[in-house]
Write a protein that holds these residues in place. Structure first.
Motif, PDB file in Angstrom:
ATOM      1  N   ASN A 114       0.856  -1.176   0.000  1.00 50.39           N
ATOM      2  CA  ASN A 114       0.000   0.000   0.000  1.00 50.39           C
ATOM      3  C   ASN A 114       0.897   1.232   0.000  1.00 50.39           C
TER       4      ASN A 114
ATOM      5  N   ARG B 296      -9.943  -0.235  -9.392  1.00 53.47           N
ATOM      6  CA  ARG B 296     -11.065  -0.908  -8.738  1.00 53.47           C
ATOM      7  C   ARG B 296     -10.583  -2.044  -7.837  1.00 53.47           C
TER       8      ARG B 296
ATOM      9  N   CYS C 151      -7.578  -2.375  -6.403  1.00 56.91           N
ATOM     10  CA  CYS C 151      -6.877  -1.825  -5.235  1.00 56.91           C
ATOM     11  C   CYS C 151      -7.852  -1.183  -4.249  1.00 56.91           C
ATOM     12  N   ALA C 152      -8.892  -0.568  -4.754  1.00 62.07           N
ATOM     13  CA  ALA C 152      -9.879   0.041  -3.863  1.00 62.07           C
ATOM     14  C   ALA C 152     -10.638  -1.038  -3.082  1.00 62.07           C
ATOM     15  N   ARG C 153     -10.948  -2.141  -3.730  1.00 61.79           N
ATOM     16  CA  ARG C 153     -11.650  -3.231  -3.043  1.00 61.79           C
ATOM     17  C   ARG C 153     -10.774  -3.895  -1.983  1.00 61.79           C
ATOM     18  N   LYS C 154      -9.464  -3.922  -2.219  1.00 65.10           N
ATOM     19  CA  LYS C 154      -8.532  -4.512  -1.256  1.00 65.10           C
ATOM     20  C   LYS C 154      -8.095  -3.509  -0.189  1.00 65.10           C
ATOM     21  N   HIS C 155      -8.643  -2.308  -0.246  1.00 65.06           N
ATOM     22  CA  HIS C 155      -8.357  -1.232   0.704  1.00 65.06           C
ATOM     23  C   HIS C 155      -6.895  -0.773   0.651  1.00 65.06           C
ATOM     24  N   PHE C 156      -6.305  -0.798  -0.559  1.00 66.77           N
ATOM     25  CA  PHE C 156      -4.979  -0.222  -0.770  1.00 66.77           C
ATOM     26  C   PHE C 156      -5.192   1.231  -1.210  1.00 66.77           C
ATOM     27  N   ASP C 157      -5.495   2.096  -0.255  1.00 65.79           N
ATOM     28  CA  ASP C 157      -5.858   3.479  -0.569  1.00 65.79           C
ATOM     29  C   ASP C 157      -4.703   4.256  -1.197  1.00 65.79           C
TER      30      ASP C 157
ATOM     31  N   SER D  70      -4.149   3.029  -4.743  1.00 61.76           N
ATOM     32  CA  SER D  70      -5.231   3.541  -5.592  1.00 61.76           C
ATOM     33  C   SER D  70      -4.986   4.998  -5.951  1.00 61.76           C
TER      34      SER D  70
END
Length: 86
Positions: free
Chosen positions: A5, A55, A57-63, A66
């Motif tokens: 991340n 999408r 990375c956002a679903r895996k919460h890698f803000d 992203s």
């Protein structure tokens, strides 16, 4: 091990699709492909690939990743727009 991340990793990931598609369409195909009759197609494919990565990375919460992908996408598309309109 490194932190996945990370904004820098996101920028690198965001620059890969435009670079890869540029290599494929300009160097390997040398504008001989039927798809090159429409000059915006490679760029739209690059945007779509970046949006899919964004999408994921956002679903895996890698803000931060992203954010890096988004920055690279906007920067690449801004550069393409500047050079295409000149």
């Amino acid at each position: 091990m490194f932190n996945r991340n990370n904004t820098i990793i996101g920028v690198i990931l965001g620059c890969l699709p435009p670079l890869l598609l540029w290599l494929i369409f300009v160097i390997f195909l040398k504008n001989d492909a039927i798809i090159m009759d429409k000059p915006a197609i490679p760029y739209l494919i690059a945007i779509a690939m970046n949006l899919l990565m964004l999408r994921y990375c956002a679903r895996k919460h890698f803000d931060l990743t992203s954010r890096g992908i988004m920055i690279a996408t906007f920067a690449c598309m801004l550069l393409i727009a500047i050079f295409k309109f000149r």
